[in-house]
Design a protein around this motif. Structure first.
Motif, short mmCIF file in Angstrom:
data_model
loop_
_atom_site.label_atom_id
_atom_site.label_comp_id
_atom_site.label_asym_id
_atom_site.label_seq_id
_atom_site.Cartn_x
_atom_site.Cartn_y
_atom_site.Cartn_z
N CYS A 139 0.83 -1.21 0.00
CA CYS A 139 0.00 0.00 0.00
C CYS A 139 0.86 1.25 0.00
O CYS A 139 0.63 2.18 -0.79
CB CYS A 139 -0.92 -0.01 1.21
N CYS A 140 1.84 1.27 0.89
CA CYS A 140 2.70 2.45 1.03
C CYS A 140 4.16 2.00 0.95
O CYS A 140 4.72 1.50 1.93
CB CYS A 140 2.45 3.15 2.36
N SER A 141 4.75 2.18 -0.21
CA SER A 141 6.12 1.73 -0.41
C SER A 141 7.09 2.70 0.24
O SER A 141 6.76 3.87 0.46
CB SER A 141 6.42 1.62 -1.91
N PRO A 142 8.30 2.24 0.56
CA PRO A 142 9.30 3.14 1.16
C PRO A 142 9.59 4.35 0.28
O PRO A 142 9.98 5.40 0.78
CB PRO A 142 10.52 2.24 1.31
N GLY A 143 9.42 4.19 -1.02
CA GLY A 143 9.67 5.29 -1.94
C GLY A 143 8.53 6.28 -2.02
O GLY A 143 8.62 7.28 -2.75
#
Length: 350
Positions: A139-143
């Motif tokens: 859902c929420c990538s580190p990038g």
């Protein structure tokens, strides 16, 4: 810390973090930069989250005690908000600045202290955003996630809201002529003051002020849109109305009418506040501020109220407007300045 209240839009339904990010500029009236923004939401009755109140302050340059955020958070506790989304709008990557996440966690603690749960903490850059609470890499990538337009901003535009480029663009709506140009009205203002002085000596002040109010309200029906050539107020009109509005009877009667929306005075008030010199521009600024608050534009209302006090520090009514905004009162639910029953058996001025 001076929080900046935003617009209350109870009809705006938000389903995702992207929706909240997308609509914030419309709630505030401008695109925030290096700012902390808190959006109060109501999730009652099984509905999609509804916006109750939005608040903003400048992003502090260094970590602060969580209690320092109380002025920003407290007004949300007096609304229907039962949860909040806290956001930082910044040019800094969250991994590059440890202060940004710390600010959000401190805001979250300040919210918890007044009984508000935090559903998300978001860092919003120019092109991407990050959630500090989501641990799902799918859902929420580190990038980060790409910023995109959603149906939330489309709904805001449909409601007639505008997001200006920045706060200075909002402040620019109150800008007008230079002080030198404004001071050229001094002879006309002196003539208008002398006219009312003569009315006092003849025992006709109330009659003269009623005539001034009628002339002003009659002009509202035919006031041109900005930019229409050849139809701006004359110097004599500016002076007549500017002086009349310094009298409490005229000011309050027009304030009542603005509040009950029986007149649309915004264009005329803008012309007055942009062209009159201090302190004559103070009451137009006050009335314009109240009108904007009633319309949900807390940002512009605050700016106009502050300018009114700068122009006339003794204008205590401007403090009423600023306190109303700062307390986060809902303009849709705040009772009118006077109820219809208050007029029974009385004769209204004008």
């Amino acid at each position: 810390m001076q929080p900046q209240r935003g617009r209350a839009i109870p009809t705006a339904a938000l389903a995702t973090a992207a929706d909240v990010i997308d609509i914030v500029p419309y709630l505030l009236g401008f695109h925030p930069v290096e700012s902390i923004v808190i959006v109060g939401l109501s999730e009652r009755n099984g509905r999609a989250p509804q916006v109750c109140l939005t608040a903003r302050c400048d992003l502090p340059p260094a970590p602060m005690d969580p209690g320092a955020f109380s002025p920003l958070v407290a007004p949300l506790a007096s609304t229907d908000s039962d949860c909040v989304v806290a956001l930082v709008f910044t040019h800094h990557h969250p991994a590059a600045s440890g202060d940004v996440p710390q600010h959000l966690h401190d805001v979250a603690l300040a919210c918890a202290l007044v009984g508000l749960s935090v559903v998300d903490l978001l860092v919003v850059g120019q092109e991407r955003w990050w959630s500090l609470t989501c641990t799902d890499s799918g859902c929420c990538s580190p990038g980060g996630n790409e910023r995109r337009s959603t149906s939330a901003s489309a709904e805001a535009v449909f409601a007639g809201l505008v997001a200006l480029p920045d706060r200075e663009a909002v402040r620019g709506q109150l800008a007008g002529q230079t002080r030198h140009e404004r001071d050229r009205l001094e002879p006309a203002l002196a003539k208008a003051e002398n006219r009312l002085t003569e009315a006092v000596l003849k025992g006709r002040l109330s009659t003269s002020l009623r005539a001034d109010l009628r002339a002003f309200t009659a002009r509202l029906d035919r006031h041109p849109t900005e930019g229409t050539a050849g139809r701006a107020m004359t110097r004599a009109e500016l002076a007549r109305f500017g002086v009349a509005l310094t009298h409490v009877e005229v000011r309050d009667e027009l304030w009542f009418r603005v509040d009950e929306r029986s007149v649309d005075a915004d264009d005329a008030l803008l012309e007055l506040l942009r062209r009159l010199p201090p302190p004559y521009d103070a009451v137009p600024l006050l009335l314009f501020a109240w009108s904007q608050w009633r319309k949900g534009n807390g940002t512009l209302a605050t700016m106009a109220g502050e300018r009114a006090l700068d122009s006339d520090p003794g204008l205590s009514a401007a403090r009423v407007v600023l306190d109303t905004v700062q307390l986060g009162l809902n303009p849709a639910r705040t009772p009118p300045l006077r109820s219809p029953s208050a007029n029974v058996g009385t004769q209204r001025f004008g």
